[in-house]
Design a protein around this motif. Structure first.
Motif, short mmCIF file in Angstrom:
data_model
loop_
_atom_site.label_atom_id
_atom_site.label_comp_id
_atom_site.label_asym_id
_atom_site.label_seq_id
_atom_site.Cartn_x
_atom_site.Cartn_y
_atom_site.Cartn_z
N ARG A 607 0.86 -1.22 0.05
CA ARG A 607 0.06 0.01 -0.06
C ARG A 607 0.86 1.20 -0.06
N PHE A 608 0.62 2.07 -0.99
CA PHE A 608 1.51 3.34 -1.08
C PHE A 608 0.40 4.45 -0.52
N ALA A 609 1.14 5.50 -0.36
CA ALA A 609 0.31 6.84 -0.05
C ALA A 609 1.13 8.00 -0.17
N TRP A 610 0.47 9.30 -0.18
CA TRP A 610 1.34 10.42 -0.56
C TRP A 610 0.23 11.55 -0.24
N ARG A 611 0.82 12.80 -0.40
CA ARG A 611 0.23 13.86 -0.42
C ARG A 611 0.22 14.68 -1.67
N ALA A 612 -0.61 15.70 -2.22
CA ALA A 612 -0.66 16.42 -3.32
C ALA A 612 0.44 17.72 -2.89
N ALA A 613 1.31 17.73 -3.97
CA ALA A 613 2.17 19.07 -3.68
C ALA A 613 1.17 20.56 -4.06
N PRO A 614 1.74 21.68 -3.25
CA PRO A 614 0.93 22.74 -3.47
C PRO A 614 0.99 23.06 -5.10
N GLY A 615 -0.09 23.78 -5.64
CA GLY A 615 0.04 24.13 -7.03
C GLY A 615 -0.89 23.79 -7.74
N GLY A 616 -1.47 22.43 -7.38
CA GLY A 616 -2.64 21.87 -8.04
C GLY A 616 -2.25 21.55 -9.49
N GLY A 617 -3.24 21.41 -10.19
CA GLY A 617 -3.01 21.13 -11.86
C GLY A 617 -2.63 19.50 -12.15
N VAL A 618 -3.07 18.75 -11.00
CA VAL A 618 -2.90 17.40 -11.22
C VAL A 618 -4.19 16.58 -11.61
N ARG A 619 -3.93 15.83 -12.93
CA ARG A 619 -5.05 15.10 -13.24
C ARG A 619 -5.05 13.84 -12.56
N HIS A 620 -4.05 13.04 -12.54
CA HIS A 620 -3.79 11.86 -11.85
C HIS A 620 -2.34 11.40 -11.36
#
Length: 680
Positions: A607-620
């Motif tokens: 199982r992997f986990a992470w957080r989104a970096a600031p700035g957005g623009g992520v589709r997947h």
């Protein structure tokens, strides 16, 4: 739904323990994973959630089944929440000018009740098979119900994240399902009483809990189907109170509620096939109602009048059409619902349209499925601009105007349908494993496939034999004995001084000239073609990305449609469209994921986990394994920030497995990798 038909969804084997699946939350740079025994917990595959209202059945659950109480559910205690939470917001959509003269906007709508998998062991994030109901005709759907539930597994189903993300990209809300089964299917009246129980203050705690689940999981409301017989008027009164409170709580959160025509005001189950005094109060307490399949032309007409007398829209009634057994071969009185010569009487409720996959032989391919699904939604002609008037199946494209969500920049598509036989990146195979994950599906063309030519019409399909990125591309196959224009997207995209359209394409065989087609206005009327401006691009036998500046089009205007015009020498042509992008500045690369880590491991199950970096623009996000020779193997992708991979083994004599996690933007640009390792 009524017990004359088989509506219990049987349990199947999990089949996912060794699957390569998409995954979970996590800082930039390198994060060391942990060996199996050192992980925080064992790594089990995540599945879509399901519950009983409160009390559980007697005995023990079968293999692969977990009995849970919704009343006991909390977000904090939901260990799979990160895998099951949708991440794509519900997109706004618009209605372009209808492609034919019979499809209408603002009248009948379509609800689709779909079983995407078993109640138990339905993978949260896809699976290692291409054999999946990868719905792509979202443009005709107004509401999707994640159908399922059974007395032996659970009665309340939360939609899995891939389905919700795909639907939301296309502007379609998704409802979870509350299924109180008929007694013939093991339904117990106690479960109905559990659902409508009241607390000391007279409120309905499970109404609040359903709203909390929808909010936590990111879907759009509930379909309530009370079919357990044996009730009385007091139970019906409690159900009405429950439904009223559920609707009030849902409305405050922007959620919706649909009621199924089964329980009546007497508390008995008596399917009406109409809106009448037996079910009127339940309709009034909900947003919409699904009318049972026993409707008639007269009952639909009276139902429409009754709805309007209540100050409601007649199209808030879904007239049920059961296509589970016979699909487009079912005889339907279409003129009772969506007459071609007068105003639509009611909306359409399709029950189990995944027949388009299920009726095919076991050796079916993704191409087989899409051919059948196109027939179902577009009609036998496979071109909604040229409907077959002799076709007894009145496909949705014939009656209902399509919608689109392509309204803002940047916009990109690689025509990924959400499943495939392999995974491609920049035209190269990076995984030979079949896969499905609807959360990776692109915003797809809303009307398929419209070709305009004075000659013969080539075949146009999603094809899985080759792709630029993902699992599929658009294949145009046939003789081009006259210039042929293919409508690709209906849009509302702004034109600026620096707007660029990029086509990624390839000629597999034949001599073909290619032009980008751009329309800056809607057609003059329904059934009329776009007035395109054409921009020539070069082509060849290798994948090529052609960047076209919209020179000569008015800055400050709007792109209303994008297409391609193909010109051949009269012989057979095979030409692929692998990608299309529109931007007004250089493509943005998102920042790499933050705090990437392995949260649990059991041998080769991680199982992997992470957080989104600031700035957005992520589709997947995509996860690759870096092999000892330095090559990268695609393991999966997800729009969530959690991911499960199962069945990995050491490569050769490696002692440590290395992984790279990337954020992918709307134009398929990828971030720098966050690197993780796992010691065997």
């Amino acid at each position: 739904m009524h017990p004359t038909r088989r509506t219990v969804l049987l349990v199947t084997g999990t089949g996912a323990a060794a699957a390569v699946l998409p995954a979970a939350p996590a800082t930039a740079g390198t994060a060391a994973g942990t060996a199996g025994g050192e992980a925080a917990a064992a790594a089990s595959p995540p599945y879509a959630s399901y519950w009983y209202p409160d009390s559980l059945p007697s005995g023990s659950p079968g293999a692969g089944i977990t009995w849970r109480s919704l009343k006991a559910w909390t977000a904090a205690g939901d260990t799979d929440l990160a895998f099951n939470t949708a991440s794509v917001p519900l997109a706004e959509r618009f209605t372009p000018t209808p492609v034919n003269t019979t499809a209408r906007a603002g009248q009948a709508r379509i609800q689709s009740l779909v079983s995407f998998g078993p109640t138990a062991s339905n993978p949260s994030q896809g699976a290692a098979t291409a054999d999946y109901y990868a719905l792509t005709h979202w443009s005709y759907v107004d509401e999707l119900v994640f159908w399922g539930g059974s007395s032996a597994e659970g009665l309340i189903l939360a939609p899995n994240a891939p389905v919700v993300d795909a639907a939301h990209r296309h502007g379609v809300p998704v409802l979870g399902n509350v299924f109180l089964p008929p007694t013939a299917f093991g339904g117990q009246l106690q479960w109905t009483r559990d659902l409508v129980q009241k607390d000391a203050a007279g409120h309905y705690p499970l109404a609040e809990r359903l709203v909390a689940v929808a909010e936590a999981y990111g879907f759009d409301g509930w379909f309530v189907n009370a079919e357990t017989g044996g009730g009385n008027a007091a139970l019906a009164t409690d159900m009405l109170g429950f439904l009223t409170e559920l609707k009030a709580l849902s409305a405050a959160k922007g959620l919706r509620v649909t009621w199924y025509d089964a329980m009546t005001v007497s508390g008995s189950v008596s399917w009406q096939g109409a809106l009448n005094n037996q079910n009127r109060v339940f309709f009034q307490a909900a947003d919409t109602m699904f009318l049972d399949f026993r409707w008639s032309p007269g009952s639909l007409a009276s139902s429409a009048s009754a709805a309007e007398q209540l100050g409601r829209d007649r199209h808030e009634l879904w007239a049920g059409v059961d296509v589970e057994a016979n699909g487009w071969n079912r005889s339907v009185n279409w003129d009772a619902m969506v007459p071609s010569g007068s105003a639509h009487v009611a909306s359409v409720g399709f029950y189990r349209p995944e027949w388009t996959r299920n009726h095919l032989p076991a050796a079916r391919t993704p191409g087989d499925f899409h051919a059948a699904d196109d027939h179902f939604w577009s009609g036998r002609s496979l071109d909604p601009a040229r409907p077959d008037t002799a076709d007894t199946w009145r496909a949705p494209a014939v009656s209902v105007a399509d919608r689109s969500t392509v309204t803002g920049l940047p916009f990109g598509s690689v025509f990924n349908t959400g499943h495939g036989l392999r995974w491609y990146e920049d035209g190269e195979v990076t995984s030979t494993a079949p896969w499905n994950h609807l959360g990776l599906q692109d915003r797809l063309p809303s009307r398929r496939w419209v070709t305009r030519t004075t000659g013969g019409h080539p075949a146009v399909t999603f094809d899985f034999a080759d792709a630029w990125h993902g699992g599929s591309s658009v294949l145009v196959d046939g003789a081009l004995d006259a210039p042929t224009t293919l409508d690709v997207y209906a849009t509302r995209l702004p034109i600026g001084r620096h707007t660029v359209v990029e086509l990624t394409h390839r000629a597999d065989s034949g001599d073909v000239g290619v032009e980008l087609a751009v329309a800056t206005a809607d057609p003059s009327g329904p059934g009329q073609p776009y007035a395109y401006t054409y921009f020539p691009v070069t082509t060849g036998s290798d994948w090529k990305t052609s960047a076209v500046r919209l020179t000569g089009l008015p800055a400050g205007g709007t792109v209303h449609a994008l297409g391609v015009r193909l010109t051949g020498a009269g012989g057979a042509v095979k030409w692929r469209l692998g990608g299309l992008a529109v931007r007004d500045q250089a493509a943005h690369c998102p920042r790499r994921p933050v705090a990437a880590r392995i949260t649990a491991a059991s041998g080769g199950d991680l199982r992997f986990a992470w957080r989104a970096a600031p700035g957005g623009g992520v589709r997947h996000y995509t996860l690759h394994r870096v092999l000892p020779d330095g090559t990268r193997r695609f393991l999966g992708g997800t729009a969530q920030r959690a991911f499960y991979v199962g069945g990995l083994t050491p490569e050769g004599d490696e002692r440590t497995a290395r992984f790279e996690l990337r954020a992918v933007g709307e134009l398929y640009t990828a971030s720098d990798p966050a690197t993780l390792t796992h010691t065997w």
